[in-house]
Design an enzyme around this catalytic site. Sequence first.
Site, PDB file in Angstrom:
ATOM      1  CE1 TYR A 154     -11.362 -26.315  62.852  1.00 36.94           C
ATOM      2  CE2 TYR A 154     -10.588 -24.724  64.462  1.00 36.94           C
ATOM      3  CZ  TYR A 154     -11.371 -25.804  64.140  1.00 36.94           C
ATOM      4  OH  TYR A 154     -12.186 -26.367  65.097  1.00 36.94           O
ATOM      5  CE  LYS A 158     -15.037 -26.549  62.704  1.00 35.19           C
ATOM      6  NZ  LYS A 158     -15.966 -27.681  62.791  1.00 35.19           N
TER       7      LYS A 158
HETATM    8  P1  NAD Z   1     -11.945 -35.753  65.518  1.00 38.59           P
HETATM    9  O1  NAD Z   1     -11.026 -35.599  64.361  1.00 38.59           O
HETATM   10  O2  NAD Z   1     -11.563 -36.650  66.625  1.00 38.59           O
HETATM   11  O3  NAD Z   1     -13.384 -36.239  64.968  1.00 38.59           O
HETATM   12  C1  NAD Z   1     -13.868 -35.891  63.700  1.00 38.59           C
HETATM   13  C2  NAD Z   1     -14.445 -37.150  63.071  1.00 38.59           C
HETATM   14  O4  NAD Z   1     -14.954 -36.813  61.796  1.00 38.59           O
HETATM   15  C3  NAD Z   1     -13.418 -38.260  62.864  1.00 38.59           C
HETATM   16  O5  NAD Z   1     -13.935 -39.475  63.385  1.00 38.59           O
HETATM   17  C4  NAD Z   1     -13.234 -38.327  61.347  1.00 38.59           C
HETATM   18  O6  NAD Z   1     -12.948 -39.632  60.901  1.00 38.59           O
HETATM   19  C5  NAD Z   1     -14.595 -37.841  60.890  1.00 38.59           C
HETATM   20  N1  NAD Z   1     -14.569 -37.239  59.543  1.00 38.59           N
HETATM   21  C6  NAD Z   1     -13.726 -36.284  59.073  1.00 38.59           C
HETATM   22  N2  NAD Z   1     -14.027 -35.979  57.805  1.00 38.59           N
HETATM   23  C7  NAD Z   1     -15.104 -36.741  57.460  1.00 38.59           C
HETATM   24  C8  NAD Z   1     -15.866 -36.868  56.276  1.00 38.59           C
HETATM   25  N3  NAD Z   1     -15.585 -36.151  55.183  1.00 38.59           N
HETATM   26  N4  NAD Z   1     -16.901 -37.741  56.272  1.00 38.59           N
HETATM   27  C9  NAD Z   1     -17.189 -38.492  57.382  1.00 38.59           C
HETATM   28  N5  NAD Z   1     -16.486 -38.401  58.524  1.00 38.59           N
HETATM   29  C10 NAD Z   1     -15.455 -37.539  58.571  1.00 38.59           C
HETATM   30  O7  NAD Z   1     -12.273 -34.276  66.047  1.00 38.59           O
HETATM   31  P2  NAD Z   1     -12.974 -33.806  67.394  1.00 38.59           P
HETATM   32  O8  NAD Z   1     -11.931 -33.279  68.305  1.00 38.59           O
HETATM   33  O9  NAD Z   1     -13.900 -34.858  67.892  1.00 38.59           O
HETATM   34  O10 NAD Z   1     -13.778 -32.548  66.855  1.00 38.59           O
HETATM   35  C11 NAD Z   1     -15.113 -32.672  66.394  1.00 38.59           C
HETATM   36  C12 NAD Z   1     -15.554 -31.333  65.835  1.00 38.59           C
HETATM   37  O11 NAD Z   1     -15.413 -30.331  66.841  1.00 38.59           O
HETATM   38  C13 NAD Z   1     -14.731 -30.866  64.630  1.00 38.59           C
HETATM   39  O12 NAD Z   1     -15.613 -30.289  63.691  1.00 38.59           O
HETATM   40  C14 NAD Z   1     -13.825 -29.809  65.220  1.00 38.59           C
HETATM   41  O13 NAD Z   1     -13.482 -28.808  64.301  1.00 38.59           O
HETATM   42  C15 NAD Z   1     -14.695 -29.233  66.333  1.00 38.59           C
HETATM   43  N6  NAD Z   1     -13.883 -28.653  67.415  1.00 38.59           N
HETATM   44  C16 NAD Z   1     -12.931 -29.427  68.035  1.00 38.59           C
HETATM   45  C17 NAD Z   1     -12.133 -28.875  69.032  1.00 38.59           C
HETATM   46  C18 NAD Z   1     -11.053 -29.696  69.709  1.00 38.59           C
HETATM   47  O14 NAD Z   1     -10.152 -29.106  70.300  1.00 38.59           O
HETATM   48  N7  NAD Z   1     -11.100 -31.013  69.662  1.00 38.59           N
HETATM   49  C19 NAD Z   1     -12.321 -27.525  69.406  1.00 38.59           C
HETATM   50  C20 NAD Z   1     -13.319 -26.783  68.767  1.00 38.59           C
HETATM   51  C21 NAD Z   1     -14.092 -27.354  67.770  1.00 38.59           C
END
Ligand code: NAD
Length: 343
Positions: A154, A158
């Site tokens: 993961y 990134k």
């Molecule tokens: P989340 O899973 O709630 O949201 C991601 C969204 O992307 C979802 O709505 C999903 O349906 C959509 N998605 C996934 N694959 C897709 C595709 N191929 N096409 C279209 N839509 C797609 O995650 P989040 O917590 O809101 O995180 C958002 C971003 O932030 C992610 O990239 C994650 O890696 C990054 N991030 C999150 C955290 C955390 O702890 N939540 C920490 C650091 C980084």
Amino acid sequence: MPQQSILLTGGAGYIGSHTFVALREAGLEPVILDNFANSHPAVLDRLHKLTGKPPLLEKGDVLDTPWVESVLKRHAPAGVVHFAGLKAVGESVAQPLRYYRQNVAGALSLAEAIQNASNGTPPALVFSSTATVYGDPDNVPVREDAPLRPSSPYAQTKLDVENMLLAAQVAQPAWRVGILRYFNPVGAHPSGLIGEDPSGIPNNLMPFVSQVAVGLRPHLSVFGNDYPTRDGTGVRDYIHVQDLALGHVAALKALLGGNQGFTLNLGSGRGSSVLEIVDAFGKACGKPVPYQVVARRPGDVAEYYADPSKANEVLGWQTRLGIEEMCADSWRWQSRNPRGYAG
Ligand code: NAD
Ligand code: UDP
């Protein structure tokens, strides 16, 4: 003047939905691009309720480059925030190819679509990266120039995307790229209408604690109390999702205002232990959260938290909300929606 449109890939998800509200409040017009792989369409009604008008939605897959290109041409966004992707460290160890496809190929597809759709001036691009790119840091607080040692597929995906976007920017200086390395996003909108809705057993601390507090699970397992930290449990930099959403607004405004790009930590600069979170959550929900101490979780780091001073200098942004608000808002969301958006 027409409102500037901002495309949010993954905009129906946890961080995207909160950012959607913050962008509308800031006078911008966000458009959600999502395939609902990890979100629930019911979020759309909640966003309507919160902002007074229905959200604009493009339903589809970010991996479908020609379709993303057509979306970009239709909306001509001034900015794009790329949230879409997969985010579970453990799952990425078990399914690395899936993570490379969704995260690396997904970002590549978006970048190619941007290149194909824009003549001259591409939209400003903000990318959701993660503090896990630092791995086990030598020093805390962690600055952006700390060594990058991703220790899971993961985190590696990134970092690969960060490098790809920076290389694209070197080749085409018209690109403006903002890379945001989030620490531990938690909490929910204070309305209780939107929040984090993990599918299955939550991996992360706050959603697990919330599900214990609401009675869905009997107790929290605390992963180790023999770390060299103040109470022996792991210390992390929790950031309220509302502060994080405002960080995206600030990043977009900076890029739209002429900033060429940046890589920034988004965190509070303060660490909280697992037991401190358990205690604060107990106060927020009015009853202690039962827990048992178990063995350490493989791969966990004792302690890390951000040095967020660069984000403050570059964006004029800093967090405003503490762990009391994070726990109170998580509890409001969880208690009003015990099973998330599904009811
Ligand atoms: P989340 O899973 O709630 O949201 C991601 C969204 O992307 C979802 O709505 C999903 O349906 C959509 N998605 C996934 N694959 C897709 C595709 N191929 N096409 C279209 N839509 C797609 O995650 P989040 O917590 O809101 O995180 C958002 C971003 O932030 C992610 O990239 C994650 O890696 C990054 N991030 C999150 C955290 C955390 O702890 N939540 C920490 C650091 C980084
Ligand atoms: N943690 C825990 N029990 C859980 C989930 C997490 O004790 O059920 C601990 C974990 O060991 C870490 C902290 O809570 O010290 C934050 O973990 P999380 O998975 O939320 O974030 P990350 O480890 O990715 O920073």
